[in-house]
Write an enzyme that holds these catalytic residues in place. Structure first.
Site, PDB file in Angstrom:
ATOM      1  N   ASP A 184     -52.958  13.446   7.004  1.00 44.21           N
ATOM      2  CA  ASP A 184     -52.803  12.292   6.099  1.00 44.21           C
ATOM      3  C   ASP A 184     -51.320  12.154   5.778  1.00 44.21           C
ATOM      4  OD1 ASP A 184     -53.055  10.274   4.261  1.00 44.21           O
ATOM      5  OD2 ASP A 184     -54.011  11.492   2.723  1.00 44.21           O
ATOM      6  N   CYS A 233     -51.585   5.404   5.716  1.00 44.50           N
ATOM      7  CA  CYS A 233     -51.254   4.330   4.778  1.00 44.50           C
ATOM      8  C   CYS A 233     -50.343   3.294   5.425  1.00 44.50           C
ATOM      9  CB  CYS A 233     -50.590   4.907   3.522  1.00 44.50           C
ATOM     10  SG  CYS A 233     -49.089   5.856   3.837  1.00 44.50           S
ATOM     11  N   GLU A 265     -48.046  21.629   3.989  1.00 44.35           N
ATOM     12  CA  GLU A 265     -47.421  20.557   3.198  1.00 44.35           C
ATOM     13  C   GLU A 265     -45.934  20.873   3.053  1.00 44.35           C
ATOM     14  OE1 GLU A 265     -46.118  17.708   0.821  1.00 44.35           O
ATOM     15  OE2 GLU A 265     -48.191  17.621   1.542  1.00 44.35           O
ATOM     16  N   GLN A 301     -54.115   9.898  -4.887  1.00 42.76           N
ATOM     17  CA  GLN A 301     -54.534   8.562  -4.474  1.00 42.76           C
ATOM     18  C   GLN A 301     -54.725   7.674  -5.703  1.00 42.76           C
ATOM     19  OE1 GLN A 301     -54.441   7.561  -1.478  1.00 42.76           O
ATOM     20  NE2 GLN A 301     -54.574   9.420  -0.239  1.00 42.76           N
ATOM     21  N   ASN A 331     -56.556  17.692  -1.732  1.00 42.40           N
ATOM     22  CA  ASN A 331     -57.555  16.623  -1.814  1.00 42.40           C
ATOM     23  C   ASN A 331     -58.593  16.704  -0.700  1.00 42.40           C
ATOM     24  OD1 ASN A 331     -58.491  14.059  -3.041  1.00 42.40           O
ATOM     25  ND2 ASN A 331     -57.801  13.140  -1.124  1.00 42.40           N
ATOM     26  N   CYS A 379     -49.770  -8.559  -6.918  1.00 41.51           N
ATOM     27  CA  CYS A 379     -50.989  -8.878  -6.154  1.00 41.51           C
ATOM     28  C   CYS A 379     -50.792 -10.202  -5.429  1.00 41.51           C
ATOM     29  CB  CYS A 379     -52.201  -8.990  -7.079  1.00 41.51           C
ATOM     30  SG  CYS A 379     -52.604  -7.484  -7.968  1.00 41.51           S
ATOM     31  N   CYS A 407     -46.105 -12.746 -10.979  1.00 37.13           N
ATOM     32  CA  CYS A 407     -46.008 -11.306 -10.747  1.00 37.13           C
ATOM     33  C   CYS A 407     -46.068 -11.018  -9.250  1.00 37.13           C
ATOM     34  CB  CYS A 407     -47.152 -10.591 -11.467  1.00 37.13           C
ATOM     35  SG  CYS A 407     -47.221  -8.815 -11.171  1.00 37.13           S
TER      36      CYS A 407
END
Length: 443
Positions: A372, A398, A323, A273, A307, A86, A83
């Site tokens: 963010d 991120c 936003e 998130q 958030n 991960c 996979c």
């Protein structure tokens, strides 16, 4: 020609691993050329086979570890290596954190030409069963005569045949074969490419993306599955706007931020998130860094459905949140109203274009800023943020590369200090790096 013959051989080659990439590949030098080796850790000696050759580097895959690193652990998932989800399960949690922190610091140094005055302690949480948002691929495989549900094989467009996923929310992680059997019963089983997962604090929603219309029998199969297993079921025949609820007749997905007495409602297609535990810690961490007081007027960019906005409003005099997606702004306003918050304003604006004339920015003053942004960062907004004269800016990211780029401009062009920076382990066992940085106006 010699290099081509070497790459075509199936014989294993011995290599000493000097370091690692942020994606978890070991780096070795063979005959003066860099080789990136899947499954190898820094400090190890391995046997590997070549898998690909490029002009400036080669790639390989470990066949045998001859001398193991102290950071090597046994992967918990039986599908590790097949996979593609991960890539770091063979690396200890402590070493994963160190690698991610080093990625952030290296990017700040090499891309932004900045160094934080201090490195924040990493935010960590559960390393299994943490993922409450995911898009699962779905495909009927003729040779297997079954529907596969899950993630792609590593380095391939094919779906891996998975029995379970240990990072998905526990309510769903062991149900991948069961979902495949459900899809196989539907008339459109060859034309159903995706199931989106979105879990709140109390309910887990499944959104079935289908390219052919569902029959009455299909709808009943999905409703029955939701009823038996306590899942919320949606269908999506077209784009995100076509997502409609099938079961139950009425429901609300929501999550809470208990420290701030805030509950946020959301739709399964909304951005939220993926890691609830880290998200709660992240919100608290960001407000602590920002040092929010009842006298503050705070500007928040890329606010989503509230958030950070609503917790900020609990602590500040006023919050102005912006936003680009109008649907998210509508839900942010509704969330503010449901929580009894009346000191937060919400505006729609394209934050990748010039915004100096926007009423929420033109001739407005803010002493603190929180942003963010998505992976592309906030390059367009940096000069305008600096022009507000804000004394403190907290940047949640991120993508450490774009954070580093924007940090370089704030520090080197606009007179801010990079006081601190650190990582938040939002995605354990993956190479994804979530980070946070505090900038303070220079004196």
């Amino acid at each position: 020609m010699g290099r081509q013959r070497r790459l075509l051989t199936t014989e294993p080659v011995i290599a000493d691993i000097e370091s690692m990439t942020p994606e978890g590949q070991g780096i070795a030098r063979i005959a003066g050329k860099t080789v990136f080796i899947d499954g190898a850790l820094a400090g190890e000696t391995v046997e590997f086979v070549y898998t690909r050759s490029r002009r400036n580097y080669d790639e390989g895959r470990v066949q045998k570890v001859l001398s193991a690193s102290v950071s090597r652990v046994e992967p918990a998932c039986a599908h590790f290596g097949l996979c593609g989800g991960c890539r770091l399960q063979h690396v200890s949690s402590e070493e994963q954190i160190r690698l991610k922190q080093q990625t952030l610091l290296d990017d700040l140094t090499h891309i932004g030409r900045v160094t934080p005055e201090s490195v924040l302690a990493p935010l960590t949480g559960p390393i299994w069963g943490y993922r409450n948002k995911a898009r699962l691929g779905v495909r009927y495989v003729d040779k297997k005569e079954k529907v596969l549900v899950g993630f792609r094989e590593r380095g391939s467009h094919f779906l891996a045949e998975l029995e379970q996923c240990l990072i998905l929310t526990p309510e769903l992680g062991g149900r991948l074969p069961e979902l495949g059997e459900l899809v196989r019963r539907l008339s459109c089983y060859r034309r159903l490419p995706q199931i989106e997962v979105a879990a709140g604090d109390e309910q887990t929603a499944l959104v079935f993306r289908h390219l052919d219309p569902l029959t009455e029998a299909d709808v009943q199969w999905l409703i029955d599955y939701g009823r038996r297993n306590n899942f919320v079921i949606y269908q999506q025949p077209k784009g995100p706007d076509s997502v409609t609820l099938l079961y139950p007749e009425q429901t609300t997905l929501q999550y809470t931020l208990p420290e701030f007495d805030v509950t946020l409602e959301f739709l399964p297609s909304d951005f939220t998130q993926v890691n609830s535990d880290i998200n709660r810690r992240m919100v608290s961490h960001a407000l602590q860094l920002l040092e929010v007081t009842p006298e503050d007027r705070v500007l928040e960019l890329f606010c989503g459905l509230g958030n950070f906005s609503l917790p900020l409003a609990r602590r500040a005099a006023e919050v102005v949140a912006v936003e680009g997606e109008s649907d998210l702004i509508r839900r942010a306003r509704a969330n503010a109203e449901r929580n009894g918050i009346d000191n937060a304003q919400f505006h729609v604006a394209n934050l990748f274009e010039e915004t100096a004339a926007e009423p929420w920015l033109k001739k407005q003053t803010y002493n603190k800023v929180l942003l963010d942004p998505p992976r592309s960062g906030a390059a367009q907004m940096i000069p305008q943020l600096a022009a507000t004269g804000a004394q403190r800016i907290v940047y949640v990211s991120c993508n450490p590369a774009t954070l580093a780029r924007d940090a370089g401009e704030l520090v080197n062009q606009h007179g801010y200090r990079l006081v601190s920076a650190g990582i938040m382990d939002m995605f354990p066992h993956t190479a994804h790096v979530e980070s946070i940085a505090l900038f303070v106006k220079g004196e």
